[in-house]
Design a protein around this motif. Structure first.
Motif, PDB file in Angstrom:
ATOM      1  N   GLU A  97      -9.507 -37.341   0.347  1.00  0.00           N
ATOM      2  CA  GLU A  97     -10.770 -37.889   0.538  1.00  0.00           C
ATOM      3  C   GLU A  97     -11.856 -36.629   0.445  1.00  0.00           C
ATOM      4  OE1 GLU A  97     -10.662 -39.694   4.355  1.00  0.00           O
ATOM      5  OE2 GLU A  97      -9.459 -41.421   3.531  1.00  0.00           O
ATOM      6  N   ASN A  98     -11.660 -36.014  -0.896  1.00  0.00           N
ATOM      7  CA  ASN A  98     -12.789 -35.070  -1.196  1.00  0.00           C
ATOM      8  C   ASN A  98     -12.912 -33.838  -0.148  1.00  0.00           C
ATOM      9  OD1 ASN A  98     -13.758 -36.741  -3.325  1.00  0.00           O
ATOM     10  ND2 ASN A  98     -14.778 -37.915  -1.670  1.00  0.00           N
ATOM     11  N   ASP A  99     -11.553 -33.531   0.375  1.00  0.00           N
ATOM     12  CA  ASP A  99     -11.466 -32.292   1.175  1.00  0.00           C
ATOM     13  C   ASP A  99     -10.300 -31.749   0.871  1.00  0.00           C
ATOM     14  OD1 ASP A  99     -12.232 -30.398   2.893  1.00  0.00           O
ATOM     15  OD2 ASP A  99     -12.677 -31.733   4.801  1.00  0.00           O
ATOM     16  N   ILE A 100      -9.988 -30.393   1.419  1.00  0.00           N
ATOM     17  CA  ILE A 100      -8.831 -29.961   1.005  1.00  0.00           C
ATOM     18  C   ILE A 100      -8.076 -29.418   2.429  1.00  0.00           C
ATOM     19  CG2 ILE A 100      -9.026 -29.102  -1.165  1.00  0.00           C
ATOM     20  CD1 ILE A 100      -9.622 -26.237  -0.184  1.00  0.00           C
ATOM     21  N   TYR A 101      -7.048 -29.399   2.525  1.00  0.00           N
ATOM     22  CA  TYR A 101      -6.121 -29.142   3.984  1.00  0.00           C
ATOM     23  C   TYR A 101      -5.221 -28.124   3.664  1.00  0.00           C
ATOM     24  CZ  TYR A 101      -9.067 -33.140   5.343  1.00  0.00           C
ATOM     25  OH  TYR A 101     -10.166 -33.873   5.850  1.00  0.00           O
ATOM     26  N   GLY A 102      -4.440 -27.864   4.743  1.00  0.00           N
ATOM     27  CA  GLY A 102      -3.235 -26.746   4.679  1.00  0.00           C
ATOM     28  C   GLY A 102      -3.341 -25.401   5.148  1.00  0.00           C
ATOM     29  N   SER A 103      -2.113 -24.630   4.924  1.00  0.00           N
ATOM     30  CA  SER A 103      -2.006 -23.482   5.830  1.00  0.00           C
ATOM     31  C   SER A 103      -2.850 -22.267   5.085  1.00  0.00           C
ATOM     32  CB  SER A 103      -0.568 -22.701   5.607  1.00  0.00           C
ATOM     33  OG  SER A 103      -0.604 -21.591   6.113  1.00  0.00           O
ATOM     34  N   ALA A 104      -3.196 -22.568   3.621  1.00  0.00           N
ATOM     35  CA  ALA A 104      -3.972 -21.460   2.877  1.00  0.00           C
ATOM     36  C   ALA A 104      -5.439 -21.775   3.350  1.00  0.00           C
ATOM     37  CB  ALA A 104      -3.746 -21.950   1.403  1.00  0.00           C
ATOM     38  N   VAL A 105      -5.713 -22.903   3.576  1.00  0.00           N
ATOM     39  CA  VAL A 105      -7.269 -23.170   3.949  1.00  0.00           C
ATOM     40  C   VAL A 105      -7.526 -22.536   5.374  1.00  0.00           C
ATOM     41  CG1 VAL A 105      -8.893 -24.752   4.803  1.00  0.00           C
ATOM     42  CG2 VAL A 105      -7.285 -25.470   2.774  1.00  0.00           C
ATOM     43  N   ASN A 106      -6.420 -22.623   6.374  1.00  0.00           N
ATOM     44  CA  ASN A 106      -6.663 -22.078   7.507  1.00  0.00           C
ATOM     45  C   ASN A 106      -6.421 -20.651   7.776  1.00  0.00           C
ATOM     46  OD1 ASN A 106      -6.509 -24.875   8.535  1.00  0.00           O
ATOM     47  ND2 ASN A 106      -4.264 -24.688   8.873  1.00  0.00           N
ATOM     48  N   THR A 107      -5.794 -19.917   7.002  1.00  0.00           N
ATOM     49  CA  THR A 107      -5.707 -18.636   6.667  1.00  0.00           C
ATOM     50  C   THR A 107      -6.984 -18.240   6.282  1.00  0.00           C
ATOM     51  OG1 THR A 107      -3.379 -18.634   6.583  1.00  0.00           O
ATOM     52  CG2 THR A 107      -4.306 -16.672   5.912  1.00  0.00           C
ATOM     53  N   ALA A 108      -7.552 -18.733   5.083  1.00  0.00           N
ATOM     54  CA  ALA A 108      -8.613 -18.130   4.527  1.00  0.00           C
ATOM     55  C   ALA A 108      -9.716 -18.392   5.551  1.00  0.00           C
ATOM     56  CB  ALA A 108      -9.107 -19.078   3.228  1.00  0.00           C
ATOM     57  N   ALA A 109      -9.952 -19.167   6.276  1.00  0.00           N
ATOM     58  CA  ALA A 109     -10.841 -19.371   7.284  1.00  0.00           C
ATOM     59  C   ALA A 109     -10.856 -18.368   8.434  1.00  0.00           C
ATOM     60  CB  ALA A 109     -10.988 -20.759   7.948  1.00  0.00           C
ATOM     61  N   ARG A 110      -9.590 -18.006   8.769  1.00  0.00           N
ATOM     62  CA  ARG A 110      -9.343 -16.928   9.805  1.00  0.00           C
ATOM     63  C   ARG A 110      -9.900 -15.541   9.101  1.00  0.00           C
ATOM     64  NH1 ARG A 110     -10.106 -15.135  14.563  1.00  0.00           N
ATOM     65  NH2 ARG A 110      -8.449 -13.874  15.305  1.00  0.00           N
ATOM     66  N   LEU A 111      -9.535 -15.239   8.087  1.00  0.00           N
ATOM     67  CA  LEU A 111      -9.966 -14.145   7.273  1.00  0.00           C
ATOM     68  C   LEU A 111     -11.261 -14.025   7.019  1.00  0.00           C
ATOM     69  CD1 LEU A 111      -7.365 -13.785   4.582  1.00  0.00           C
ATOM     70  CD2 LEU A 111      -7.367 -12.455   6.719  1.00  0.00           C
ATOM     71  N   SER A 112     -11.916 -15.174   6.864  1.00  0.00           N
ATOM     72  CA  SER A 112     -13.494 -15.158   6.665  1.00  0.00           C
ATOM     73  C   SER A 112     -13.870 -14.838   8.009  1.00  0.00           C
ATOM     74  CB  SER A 112     -13.915 -16.531   6.023  1.00  0.00           C
ATOM     75  OG  SER A 112     -15.386 -16.461   6.129  1.00  0.00           O
ATOM     76  N   SER A 113     -13.529 -15.378   8.934  1.00  0.00           N
ATOM     77  CA  SER A 113     -14.098 -14.946  10.480  1.00  0.00           C
ATOM     78  C   SER A 113     -14.033 -13.550  10.828  1.00  0.00           C
ATOM     79  CB  SER A 113     -13.681 -16.188  11.366  1.00  0.00           C
ATOM     80  OG  SER A 113     -12.288 -15.960  11.635  1.00  0.00           O
ATOM     81  N   LEU A 114     -12.977 -13.194  10.433  1.00  0.00           N
ATOM     82  CA  LEU A 114     -12.620 -11.490  10.965  1.00  0.00           C
ATOM     83  C   LEU A 114     -13.479 -10.628   9.814  1.00  0.00           C
ATOM     84  CD1 LEU A 114      -8.906 -11.769  11.279  1.00  0.00           C
ATOM     85  CD2 LEU A 114     -10.408 -11.428  12.851  1.00  0.00           C
ATOM     86  N   ALA A 115     -13.785 -11.055   8.637  1.00  0.00           N
ATOM     87  CA  ALA A 115     -14.479 -10.021   7.796  1.00  0.00           C
ATOM     88  C   ALA A 115     -15.857  -9.943   8.286  1.00  0.00           C
ATOM     89  CB  ALA A 115     -14.936 -10.791   6.349  1.00  0.00           C
TER      90      ALA A 115
END
Length: 297
Positions: A97-115
């Motif tokens: 539904e025009n969105d993406i999900y999965g472990s890669a999304v969660n990990t990228a989000a966590r790394l972005s928050s730490l940067a």
């Protein structure tokens, strides 16, 4: 599920902008940054999924494409004092539904928050697929236990100017640092080590380390010291952190970050509360010898 490199780019400084400018003016500047980030993403072969607040979620076929997009963002001249910080990770994604999900999304989000502002944090699977030129821009900051992952993730950092936003740099005027370090002497409990350009020493509780410290709070592979391009660099890889104390009394606490050292001082492995002689490595740097040009006769 398809494989992709997920990139999450987030704006830094928007909260302060809303406090110092009118809501309309701040929104206009933030919207310009979001629009330009989408242009960069699409221009490097990526696909924008959505913007949520101050960030943009996107994905790429390759890690190299994602890194080139992130690098372009860091080099962009953003308006109104705004900057970006980025996280990328390669893995399986689920389109729905025009969105993406999965472990890669969660990990990228966590790394972005730490940067930090002006920094890219790249996970291990993304780093492994990068070109040699892109890898040369990276500094490994250690293995981080990210929420939701069963094993630690090896994380690499990159910022626009080498070690600028990802480290704390000791020293005075730039001309002092420009002279460079030729040798560094390290001292611990009556033992002495010396390193020069291109050499490094590992520090930790493991017998495999070059400098072994026994306190229980010291990680097995706690940190490393190296001389690169005439600069003594200390990098903490530990779970408990390190404390660097310079001869003038200035201090900095490091946790999975690096700093450049100059002059003399002491490195304490472990938290500030455990800073004692049993985990203290003292260092002295020796500058490169500069040859003065001969006077014409």
């Amino acid at each position: 599920m398809p494989l992709a490199c997920v990139l999450i780019s987030d704006i830094t400084g928007s909260t302060q902008l809303y406090e110092t400018a009118s809501n309309r003016a701040a929104l206009e500047q933030v919207s310009k940054v979001l629009a330009r980030m989408r242009q960069i993403i699409e221009g490097t072969g990526g696909e924008c999924v959505k913007s949520q607040g101050d960030d943009v979620l996107s994905f790429f076929d390759t890690s190299e494409q994602a890194f080139q997009a992130a690098w372009a963002m860091l080099n962009e001249s953003w308006p109104a004092g705004l900057s970006v910080h980025v996280g990328t990770y390669f893995g399986e994604i689920l389109n729905h539904e025009n969105d993406i999900y999965g472990s890669a999304v969660n990990t990228a989000a966590r790394l972005s928050s730490l940067a930090k502002p002006g920094e890219i944090l790249v996970g291990d699977r993304s780093y492994d697929d990068l070109s040699p030129e892109s890898k040369d821009r990276m500094l490994m900051i250690g293995e981080i236990q990210l929420r939701g992952k069963s094993t630690p993730t090896r994380v690499y950092s990159c910022s626009v100017t080498e070690l600028s936003e990802q480290t704390v740099i000791f020293g005075g005027a730039s001309q002092e640092r420009a002279r460079g370090t030729e040798l560094a002497d390290l001292h611990l409990n009556g033992q002495t080590w010396q390193i020069s350009e291109g050499e490094s020493l590992t520090l930790g509780r493991s017998a495999e380390c070059d400098i072994v410290l026994k306190p229980a709070w010291v990680s097995r592979k706690h940190a490393a010291l190296s001389i690169r391009r005439g600069q003594l660099e200390f990098t903490d890889h530990s779970s408990s952190g390190s404390l660097v104390r310079m001869a003038d009394g200035s201090e900095v606490a490091l946790h999975r970050r690096a700093t450049l050292l100059h002059g003399s001082g002491a490195i304490y492995l472990g938290p500030r509360t455990h800073a004692g002689d049993d985990c203290c490595i003292r260092f002295i740097t020796h500058e490169l010898a500069l040859t003065q040009p001969k006077q014409a006769v």
